[in-house]
Enzyme design. Structure first.
Site, PDB file in Angstrom:
ATOM      1  N   TYR A 166      55.496  36.356  -2.717  1.00 13.39           N
ATOM      2  CA  TYR A 166      55.725  35.623  -3.959  1.00 13.39           C
ATOM      3  C   TYR A 166      54.408  35.467  -4.718  1.00 13.39           C
ATOM      4  CZ  TYR A 166      57.731  32.018  -7.028  1.00 13.39           C
ATOM      5  OH  TYR A 166      58.169  31.304  -8.107  1.00 13.39           O
ATOM      6  N   LYS A 184      53.700  36.882  -8.523  1.00 17.54           N
ATOM      7  CA  LYS A 184      53.382  35.934  -9.589  1.00 17.54           C
ATOM      8  C   LYS A 184      51.935  36.064 -10.063  1.00 17.54           C
ATOM      9  CE  LYS A 184      57.345  33.822 -10.165  1.00 17.54           C
ATOM     10  NZ  LYS A 184      58.066  33.880 -11.460  1.00 17.54           N
ATOM     11  N   ASP A 232      71.128  36.763 -17.731  1.00 21.68           N
ATOM     12  CA  ASP A 232      71.081  36.540 -16.287  1.00 21.68           C
ATOM     13  C   ASP A 232      71.916  37.616 -15.617  1.00 21.68           C
ATOM     14  OD1 ASP A 232      71.457  35.205 -13.542  1.00 21.68           O
ATOM     15  OD2 ASP A 232      70.275  33.697 -14.607  1.00 21.68           O
ATOM     16  N   ASP A 268      70.352  43.127 -15.338  1.00 20.38           N
ATOM     17  CA  ASP A 268      69.289  43.096 -14.339  1.00 20.38           C
ATOM     18  C   ASP A 268      67.959  43.277 -15.058  1.00 20.38           C
ATOM     19  OD1 ASP A 268      67.460  43.544 -12.302  1.00 20.38           O
ATOM     20  OD2 ASP A 268      68.652  45.073 -11.298  1.00 20.38           O
ATOM     21  N   VAL A 269      67.047  42.307 -14.941  1.00 16.43           N
ATOM     22  CA  VAL A 269      65.793  42.375 -15.687  1.00 16.43           C
ATOM     23  C   VAL A 269      64.901  43.527 -15.239  1.00 16.43           C
ATOM     24  CG1 VAL A 269      65.764  39.927 -16.294  1.00 16.43           C
ATOM     25  CG2 VAL A 269      64.659  40.693 -14.169  1.00 16.43           C
TER      26      VAL A 269
END
Length: 261
Positions: free
Chosen positions: A152, A156, A36, A59-60
């Site tokens: 969003y 997604k 995370d 950080d992804v």
């Protein structure tokens, strides 16, 4: 012990669905790297689990950080079997309300982060001789349009078809890695806090969302963690490229207009 001796990375593990998934994986026998950007939150989740867990703050959306995270996981636990890509952010807003900053942030975390995670996991699982699954958390908003969360939905929706592409890639090359997307309805987690703040009442928000779900309630993080557990486990050995919908019949169709009650 459905994940006995499995090694997993769970992103977004400091809160919500990610935390519930990390705890569930550990209860089912896995050793878990909890990732995370919130270092303290990841450490708290790892502390709840104990020696079966480690916390990794990154950080992804950072490609180099993914390489480091998978290396550290393999160094600590010996290999990698499972990646649960759960980290995500969201901003409400129609297509005209959406700012470029909001769009870029959602694409970076929700889509780029998932893509980088898939790349890193395939490489690490293959190199370490493991096998298993990548589970990418999308949303109902990754299957249908919703006018007031346009950005969003865009981020997604990308996760949905990316997951199918990853599943086909692995299958066509004989890699022992499955890829599944999970699509929750509204979930009562910290991610809804900005919406609750805008409405002014968390309970009013939850009640309003529950009226849109035929079974009469929104999901808990544990509801979604249970689905991720199944998708990651060997029980789902023939499930790849699938969109697993957890929605309380929300997408089954419109509610009846032809009867009373």
């Amino acid at each position: 012990m459905r994940l006995k001796d499995k090694i997993a990375i769970v992103t977004g593990g400091a809160s919500g669905i990610g935390r519930a998934t990390a705890l569930t994986f550990a209860r089912e026998g896995a050793r878990v790297a909890i990732a995370d950007i919130d270092a303290d939150g990841a450490a708290r989740t790892a502390a709840q689990i104990g020696e079966q867990a480690m916390a990794i703050a990154f950080d992804v959306a950072d490609e180099a950080a993914w390489a480091d995270a998978t290396r550290r996981t393999v160094d600590r636990f010996g290999r990698l079997d499972i990646l649960a890509n759960i980290a995500g952010i969201g901003f409400p807003g129609t297509i005209l309300d959406l700012t470029i900053d909001q769009w870029n942030k959602m694409i970076a975390v929700n889509l780029t982060g998932v893509m980088l995670g898939c790349q890193a996991a395939i490489r690490a699982i293959t190199a370490s001789g493991g096998s298993g699954a990548i589970v990418n958390v999308s949303s109902l908003a990754g299957l249908v349009g919703i006018s007031d969360v346009a950005g969003y939905c865009g981020s997604k929706g990308g996760v949905t078809t990316l997951s199918k592409s990853v599943a086909l890639f692995c299958a066509e090359r004989g890699l022992p890695i499955r890829c599944v997307s999970v699509h929750p309805t509204y979930v009562d987690s910290e991610m809804l806090n900005p919406v609750a703040d805008a409405i002014g009442s968390r309970q009013a928000m939850i009640d309003g969302m529950a009226r849109l779900v035929p079974i009469g309630r929104i999901a808990t993080p544990q509801d979604i963690a249970n689905a991720i557990l199944f998708a990651a486990s060997d029980e789902a050995a023939m499930m790849s490229g699938h969109a697993l919908v957890i929605d309380g019949a929300q997408l089954a169709g419109p509610t009846s207009a032809h009867s009373k009650g």
